[in-house]
Each structure stands twice: as structure tokens, then as C-alpha cells.
Design a protein around this motif. Sequence first.
Motif, PDB file in Angstrom:
ATOM      1  N   ASN A 125       2.189   4.810   0.835  1.00 48.28           N
ATOM      2  CA  ASN A 125       2.123   5.662   2.026  1.00 48.28           C
ATOM      3  C   ASN A 125       3.014   6.891   1.845  1.00 48.28           C
ATOM      4  O   ASN A 125       3.684   7.042   0.816  1.00 48.28           O
ATOM      5  CB  ASN A 125       2.510   4.879   3.285  1.00 48.28           C
ATOM      6  CG  ASN A 125       3.907   4.277   3.185  1.00 48.28           C
ATOM      7  OD1 ASN A 125       4.836   4.894   2.683  1.00 48.28           O
ATOM      8  ND2 ASN A 125       4.049   3.052   3.679  1.00 48.28           N
ATOM      9  N   ARG A 126       3.027   7.765   2.837  1.00 41.28           N
ATOM     10  CA  ARG A 126       3.751   9.029   2.733  1.00 41.28           C
ATOM     11  C   ARG A 126       5.252   8.829   2.587  1.00 41.28           C
ATOM     12  O   ARG A 126       5.910   9.537   1.821  1.00 41.28           O
ATOM     13  CB  ARG A 126       3.451   9.905   3.955  1.00 41.28           C
ATOM     14  CG  ARG A 126       2.013  10.407   4.024  1.00 41.28           C
ATOM     15  CD  ARG A 126       1.807  11.281   5.239  1.00 41.28           C
ATOM     16  NE  ARG A 126       0.431  11.769   5.319  1.00 41.28           N
ATOM     17  CZ  ARG A 126      -0.022  12.534   6.303  1.00 41.28           C
ATOM     18  NH1 ARG A 126       0.778  12.881   7.304  1.00 41.28           N
ATOM     19  NH2 ARG A 126      -1.293  12.942   6.294  1.00 41.28           N
ATOM     20  N   GLN A 167       0.843  -1.192   0.000  1.00 42.71           N
ATOM     21  CA  GLN A 167       0.000   0.000   0.000  1.00 42.71           C
ATOM     22  C   GLN A 167       0.878   1.241   0.000  1.00 42.71           C
ATOM     23  O   GLN A 167       1.876   1.326   0.725  1.00 42.71           O
ATOM     24  CB  GLN A 167      -0.926   0.010   1.222  1.00 42.71           C
ATOM     25  CG  GLN A 167      -1.937   1.152   1.199  1.00 42.71           C
ATOM     26  CD  GLN A 167      -2.975   1.034   2.304  1.00 42.71           C
ATOM     27  OE1 GLN A 167      -3.098  -0.013   2.942  1.00 42.71           O
ATOM     28  NE2 GLN A 167      -3.726   2.092   2.528  1.00 42.71           N
ATOM     29  N   VAL A 185      -4.582   2.801  -2.702  1.00 46.54           N
ATOM     30  CA  VAL A 185      -3.603   2.790  -3.791  1.00 46.54           C
ATOM     31  C   VAL A 185      -2.487   1.813  -3.425  1.00 46.54           C
ATOM     32  O   VAL A 185      -1.973   1.826  -2.305  1.00 46.54           O
ATOM     33  CB  VAL A 185      -3.017   4.197  -4.023  1.00 46.54           C
ATOM     34  CG1 VAL A 185      -2.047   4.174  -5.202  1.00 46.54           C
ATOM     35  CG2 VAL A 185      -4.126   5.210  -4.250  1.00 46.54           C
ATOM     36  N   GLY A 240      -6.114   8.434  -6.158  1.00 47.83           N
ATOM     37  CA  GLY A 240      -6.693   7.904  -4.937  1.00 47.83           C
ATOM     38  C   GLY A 240      -7.281   8.996  -4.058  1.00 47.83           C
ATOM     39  O   GLY A 240      -8.332   8.808  -3.432  1.00 47.83           O
ATOM     40  N   GLU A 241      -6.607  10.156  -4.002  1.00 50.44           N
ATOM     41  CA  GLU A 241      -7.130  11.285  -3.229  1.00 50.44           C
ATOM     42  C   GLU A 241      -8.440  11.785  -3.819  1.00 50.44           C
ATOM     43  O   GLU A 241      -9.379  12.122  -3.089  1.00 50.44           O
ATOM     44  CB  GLU A 241      -6.100  12.413  -3.205  1.00 50.44           C
ATOM     45  CG  GLU A 241      -4.861  12.100  -2.366  1.00 50.44           C
ATOM     46  CD  GLU A 241      -3.799  13.173  -2.520  1.00 50.44           C
ATOM     47  OE1 GLU A 241      -4.028  14.133  -3.289  1.00 50.44           O
ATOM     48  OE2 GLU A 241      -2.733  13.042  -1.873  1.00 50.44           O
ATOM     49  N   GLU A 242      -8.509  11.853  -5.146  1.00 45.47           N
ATOM     50  CA  GLU A 242      -9.710  12.343  -5.807  1.00 45.47           C
ATOM     51  C   GLU A 242     -10.875  11.368  -5.671  1.00 45.47           C
ATOM     52  O   GLU A 242     -12.035  11.769  -5.580  1.00 45.47           O
ATOM     53  CB  GLU A 242      -9.420  12.611  -7.290  1.00 45.47           C
ATOM     54  CG  GLU A 242      -8.380  13.704  -7.523  1.00 45.47           C
ATOM     55  CD  GLU A 242      -7.954  13.796  -8.980  1.00 45.47           C
ATOM     56  OE1 GLU A 242      -8.458  13.004  -9.798  1.00 45.47           O
ATOM     57  OE2 GLU A 242      -7.115  14.664  -9.297  1.00 45.47           O
ATOM     58  N   GLN A 243     -10.543  10.070  -5.654  1.00 48.86           N
ATOM     59  CA  GLN A 243     -11.585   9.040  -5.635  1.00 48.86           C
ATOM     60  C   GLN A 243     -11.880   8.502  -4.233  1.00 48.86           C
ATOM     61  O   GLN A 243     -12.875   7.807  -4.030  1.00 48.86           O
ATOM     62  CB  GLN A 243     -11.167   7.873  -6.538  1.00 48.86           C
ATOM     63  CG  GLN A 243     -11.085   8.223  -8.004  1.00 48.86           C
ATOM     64  CD  GLN A 243     -12.371   7.908  -8.728  1.00 48.86           C
ATOM     65  OE1 GLN A 243     -13.086   6.990  -8.364  1.00 48.86           O
ATOM     66  NE2 GLN A 243     -12.680   8.672  -9.752  1.00 48.86           N
ATOM     67  N   GLY A 244     -10.994   8.791  -3.296  1.00 46.72           N
ATOM     68  CA  GLY A 244     -11.175   8.261  -1.956  1.00 46.72           C
ATOM     69  C   GLY A 244     -10.998   6.761  -1.896  1.00 46.72           C
ATOM     70  O   GLY A 244     -11.720   6.059  -1.178  1.00 46.72           O
ATOM     71  N   CYS A 245     -10.023   6.235  -2.658  1.00 48.47           N
ATOM     72  CA  CYS A 245      -9.805   4.789  -2.698  1.00 48.47           C
ATOM     73  C   CYS A 245      -8.374   4.450  -2.314  1.00 48.47           C
ATOM     74  O   CYS A 245      -7.497   5.316  -2.267  1.00 48.47           O
ATOM     75  CB  CYS A 245     -10.129   4.232  -4.088  1.00 48.47           C
ATOM     76  SG  CYS A 245      -9.020   4.794  -5.386  1.00 48.47           S
ATOM     77  N   SER A 250      -1.518   7.974  -6.229  1.00 49.89           N
ATOM     78  CA  SER A 250      -1.941   8.682  -5.018  1.00 49.89           C
ATOM     79  C   SER A 250      -2.807   9.887  -5.344  1.00 49.89           C
ATOM     80  O   SER A 250      -3.755  10.204  -4.608  1.00 49.89           O
ATOM     81  CB  SER A 250      -0.724   9.110  -4.202  1.00 49.89           C
ATOM     82  OG  SER A 250       0.006  10.137  -4.858  1.00 49.89           O
ATOM     83  N   ARG A 251      -2.508  10.553  -6.468  1.00 50.53           N
ATOM     84  CA  ARG A 251      -3.332  11.702  -6.873  1.00 50.53           C
ATOM     85  C   ARG A 251      -4.755  11.257  -7.207  1.00 50.53           C
ATOM     86  O   ARG A 251      -5.736  11.874  -6.802  1.00 50.53           O
ATOM     87  CB  ARG A 251      -2.696  12.404  -8.086  1.00 50.53           C
ATOM     88  CG  ARG A 251      -1.339  13.056  -7.812  1.00 50.53           C
ATOM     89  CD  ARG A 251      -1.473  14.341  -7.012  1.00 50.53           C
ATOM     90  NE  ARG A 251      -2.256  15.348  -7.708  1.00 50.53           N
ATOM     91  CZ  ARG A 251      -1.761  16.201  -8.616  1.00 50.53           C
ATOM     92  NH1 ARG A 251      -0.471  16.141  -8.952  1.00 50.53           N
ATOM     93  NH2 ARG A 251      -2.540  17.118  -9.183  1.00 50.53           N
TER      94      ARG A 251
END
Length: 246
Positions: free
Chosen positions: A113-114, A111, A148, A141-146, A138-139
Motif C-alpha cells: 500500500n501507499r 498487500q 502486489v 502492478g500498475e502496468e498490469q492492473g494486478c 508496485s510499478r
Amino acid sequence: MHRGYHILVINPGSTSTKLALFRNNRELRAYTARHDARQLAAYHAVMDQEEMRLAEVRGFLARCARAAGGPRDPGAPRSMGAPQKPDAPPRLDAVAARGGLLRPIRGGVYQVNRDMLRDLRSGRYGEHASNLGAVLGSRVGEEQGCLVFIVDPVVVDELDPAARLSGLPQIPRRSIFHALNQKAAAREAAVRLRREYERCNFIVAHLGGGISVGAHRRGRVMDVNNALDGEGPFSPERSGGLPAGQ
């Protein structure tokens, strides 16, 4: 009835960005964005290509939505010529991206992570187009809330101790190769043989801009050439091994 999961796959390479939308194991749509040398020459570093490649990803998701006839069901069949609703990306459950240059890790699924993103953006372990996989994922995933993930990154290290030896003690051999494609090809070969990958032995060759040849022993790549630094055979983008004397 089992739930249908929608997964976006992102595979950035040195001259392309390959994208696919899956519903569980079934590919719904795929696209390859080609990036010629003139286009890439405008960017000083690989990470400078982030917005350009992200635009390709967003455009692909928008086309998936149009093909599906709506914003939330990319799997539903519909004529491409029918009236379309406004563009909206299909709702994703996960993003699976190609892994880049990180610290050596075993093959598998990780997964994002930062810490991973920080290392990829900084080029701490090297710079390559594959570093963009988790960043782009990640970009989205942020938009979709899913969630990554990256899968079998290029730094997969499963070498035998003897395979780390070079002709110079100060320079141990490193495992950097096309792990994603090599392991996928080996697993497919195992399926055709009606056997488990973890119980087979294979020699796998990836032939692209870089070339890697790996020895897979029971699910582990125990020896392989360093395809990033040009060890092994010459390729369209690597000189390969050269005579030390000359």
C-alpha cells in the motif's frame, strides 16, 4: 477446472535481482540478473537503482512472452526457435515481492500500500536492496492492473521477550534477518518430514552476503541474530560480532 493464476516473483538482493514466473505453484521460467560492484557504484542510494532493476523485470516479462509465443499465455509451450509475435508482458494476476525494512511485523503475506511504499522509498527504517521489492512490484502492478504483495519481509519480528535482551539495557536486540528464505527452507524441510511447519522446531541458517541463524519454534522465529547490523557470525559483507575491549 481450476483457474490458472500467473504470479511474478521479484527478489532483489544486494548483488542480484532474482525473477520467476509461476502458474499457480509451477515455475514456468526463472532468471537472475547479476549486478557487479562497478555497476552499483554508479548509484548513490539503493532507490536510485529502481529504473535499472525495473528494466530487468520488464525484459524478463518480454522474454516470457516470446517463449510462450504470444502476449497473453505465458504457460503455453512453444519452440524458442519459432517465429514470434511482438513482445508483450504476460498478463499477471499478482506480483509477490521480497519485503524490505519496515516497522516490525509478524511473518506472513501483506498487500503493498501507499504507506508501505512511502516508508521504503524514504528509508525510514533503514536502507537495503530488499526495499526495492515492493517498489518494483508496485510499478509492475500498475502496468498490469494486478495485486502486489510482500511475503515474510526481513523485519519479521516473532522474538521471545528474553531474546530481546542484550548486554546493555539501552540497546534491545532487533529482529532483522533473511525471513523469506529461512521460513521457505523450514517449510520445505517440514514437507520432507511429512509434518506441518507450525508443529516443528528447526535451526535454520541462511548463508549469503549476510548470514543469519534462527531458532524456529512451531512456526515462529523466537530467536535470531540481526543480520543487517552485523550481529552474530562474520559473513562476506559483515564483520560479525567483535571484541568490545579491543
